[in-house]
Design an enzyme around this catalytic site. Sequence first.
Site, short mmCIF file in Angstrom:
data_model
loop_
_atom_site.label_atom_id
_atom_site.label_comp_id
_atom_site.label_asym_id
_atom_site.label_seq_id
_atom_site.Cartn_x
_atom_site.Cartn_y
_atom_site.Cartn_z
N CYS A 19 1.02 -16.28 1.00
CA CYS A 19 0.97 -17.83 0.56
C CYS A 19 1.30 -18.12 -0.84
O CYS A 19 1.72 -16.87 -1.53
CB CYS A 19 -0.39 -18.42 0.94
SG CYS A 19 -0.97 -18.10 2.64
N ARG B 225 1.16 -22.26 2.87
CA ARG B 225 0.96 -21.07 3.65
C ARG B 225 1.96 -20.53 4.71
O ARG B 225 2.75 -21.02 5.25
CB ARG B 225 -0.16 -21.85 4.95
CG ARG B 225 -0.77 -20.79 5.72
CD ARG B 225 -1.65 -21.47 6.72
NE ARG B 225 -2.53 -20.19 7.31
CZ ARG B 225 -3.13 -20.38 8.56
NH1 ARG B 225 -2.66 -21.52 9.36
NH2 ARG B 225 -3.85 -19.29 9.34
N LEU B 226 1.84 -19.13 4.76
CA LEU B 226 2.65 -18.49 5.71
C LEU B 226 1.47 -17.87 6.80
O LEU B 226 0.85 -17.08 6.21
CB LEU B 226 3.35 -17.25 4.81
CG LEU B 226 4.17 -16.22 5.83
CD1 LEU B 226 5.24 -16.88 6.54
CD2 LEU B 226 4.45 -14.98 5.13
N ASN C 69 -3.92 -16.11 -1.95
CA ASN C 69 -2.86 -15.42 -1.40
C ASN C 69 -2.97 -14.09 -1.10
O ASN C 69 -3.40 -13.34 -2.02
CB ASN C 69 -1.75 -15.65 -2.45
CG ASN C 69 -0.40 -14.86 -2.43
OD1 ASN C 69 -0.18 -14.64 -1.27
ND2 ASN C 69 0.07 -14.52 -3.54
N GLY C 70 -2.83 -13.59 0.07
CA GLY C 70 -2.82 -12.22 0.45
C GLY C 70 -3.63 -11.86 1.59
O GLY C 70 -3.43 -12.84 2.57
N GLU C 71 -3.96 -10.90 1.68
CA GLU C 71 -4.96 -10.56 2.80
C GLU C 71 -6.26 -9.63 2.53
O GLU C 71 -6.14 -8.83 1.50
CB GLU C 71 -4.11 -9.18 3.62
CG GLU C 71 -2.84 -9.93 4.38
CD GLU C 71 -2.90 -11.12 5.31
OE1 GLU C 71 -3.99 -10.97 5.84
OE2 GLU C 71 -2.01 -11.70 5.93
N ILE D 126 18.66 -1.09 5.58
CA ILE D 126 20.21 -1.37 5.29
C ILE D 126 20.82 -0.48 5.20
O ILE D 126 20.50 0.79 4.52
CB ILE D 126 19.97 -2.37 4.23
CG1 ILE D 126 19.31 -1.63 2.80
CG2 ILE D 126 19.24 -3.67 4.50
CD1 ILE D 126 19.41 -2.61 1.68
N SER E 296 5.47 -1.13 3.74
CA SER E 296 6.26 -0.36 2.99
C SER E 296 5.64 0.72 2.28
O SER E 296 4.35 1.18 2.46
CB SER E 296 6.89 -1.21 1.92
OG SER E 296 5.93 -1.40 0.56
N GLY E 297 6.34 1.60 1.84
CA GLY E 297 5.76 3.01 0.98
C GLY E 297 5.81 2.85 -0.30
O GLY E 297 5.66 3.92 -0.87
#
Length: 637
Positions: free
Chosen positions: A2, A52-53, A77-79, A295, A367-368
Amino acid sequence: MCGLVGILDHALEGGRAGDEALLRRMTESLAHRGPDDSSIHQEAGVGLGHRRLSIIDRAGGQQPLANEDGRVITVFNGEIYNHAELRSTLEQRGHDFATRCDTEVIVHAWEEWGERCVEHFRGMFSLAVWDRNEQALFLARDRLGIKPLCYAELPDGRVLFASEIKALLACAEVPRDLDPRAIEDYFAYGYVPDPRSIFAAVRKLPPGHTLLLRRGEPMGPPRQYWDATFDSSSDRSLSAEQAGEALVAQLREAVDIRLEAEVPLGAFLSGGVDSSVVVALMSELSDRPVDACSIAFRDPHYDEAEHAGKVAGHLGLNHHIHKVDSERFDLIDELALLFDEPFADPSALPTYEVSRIARQHVTVALSGDGGDEVLAGYRRYRGYQREARLRGRLPDGLRRGLFGSLARWYPKADWAPKYLRGKATFQALAADPVAGYLRSVAVVDDDQRARLFSQRFQRELQGYHAAEVLRGHAAEAPTHDPLAFVQYLDLKTWLPGDILTKVDRASMAHGLEVRVPLLDHRFMEWAGRLPTDLKVRNQQGKWLLKRAFEDRLPHDVLYRTKQGFNMPIAEWFRGPLRQRLREAVLGKRLMDSGYFDASRLRTLVDEHQSGRSNHARPLWALLMLESFLRRCVEGAR
């Protein structure tokens, strides 16, 4: 994932005229971070806004979110990955929950633990909590700086804060004056390190810090609640096999807790070691093929798609690979608007593209990122270890004199093979450890900056030098081991300032949430206790990680030469970007800025475009600064 904004007005009991309209402008400026919902909360002297996402509890997780009596309200914002565990603990202590979302854990944790609530959170976050009874606003940022938070204190008694600087600039009263020290930092590092920003009036809350503001009281300094630790002597009893098993178990758990989502979830797959490790563990934990996004570039010198395809085939992934044009020069101005600051890492271009492609298939991607910093993957780390050993064998006076003379005598040979480019090494050996390390990471080194900057601008700096950023962190470094020392410096500067900023802005531009299991703080604390020779052995970086995954990934993927997201900018400046470079670097905007020596700008462009020298890195930094000045400074005015 978010975007959050807010206003705290110290001066007034009631709301200032126009603050609601400002709050809405600030909130809407972050629509790209949260395309699913928008809401604000306003009361006397305080406003909170949120975009919000929706990822977890999509039906019930709207923000701003309050506790039962409305006394405590938050935007976030975050988790918080351990929200279920915290919920259970808080319920046992008498707290009632109305939703299943991780956001509600924050308001109850604040009630229970106050400022120390962040010490209980495991995740990535920036957040604000308003406590009406205490008349206190609490701001916090996660331990590594995965999620951003910035703020500005205005002369009229208001404090503004937001996920991105552009939201602060929605307020006309925020001064647009640039910080001369930030210009110096930018040309040294390629970004503006925390807590400074390019704007003198705007600060970034550093990673692992909180800031408590009380109505009517002066703003105090941020408080640090976490720092990276290194103690390579504590786990020497572990054999390599035992350490490898423990590493896999630690990482497996870090990946597992990041798989919760009510939306499509997948991963970035570059074909490098770190992203391949993350995807391999996801495959073991998933009951269906993992969606992996890659990609491919048309230029084979910069294309890792073959390696990504090999990993995908080996693991049986649902592989989405898209060919993109690396020459997306239209993104240069787009990136200036995304970053709100000059940002000189060209890999922002492919990061933007892979985020755009990934969002067509998933809403959350693992992601890494962080593997090189946590487990010592960069080649420059091995170089620093060698330099440190040599520094330790020679008295300082002899070392400075010997290598200083060699550096002055040895030609700068950008055109030569790497083993013949000794000038930079001699300069680093003549310098102290911090200055030597800055030389290894600098976009524009000390000598080049001295020639690039005008005499007027150098006087304006008043003796300030970009090395002060590293020296400040070096003074707090919890280790004397050379490898751990430079890892610590990168965790404080390069990781949050470049890598995580790049990923956050590029992914959020497309409404994509990126999670980074290799930066789980519990895993990092465990990795910080590993002996140095398990991280680097036989000149092989990330030695233990590669050894531990030999039975899960192809050997040539684990042990091939590191490539990364490199772009052919040197060739671009002599080809398709030739004219644009000249117009930007030699144009009125930079020439009249007062920062630069005009003759040096001409020399950089002419020498590079003639092929006599390679000035790609300083020229890219100049190009991105010009775009920033044109789009973000002049555009905002």
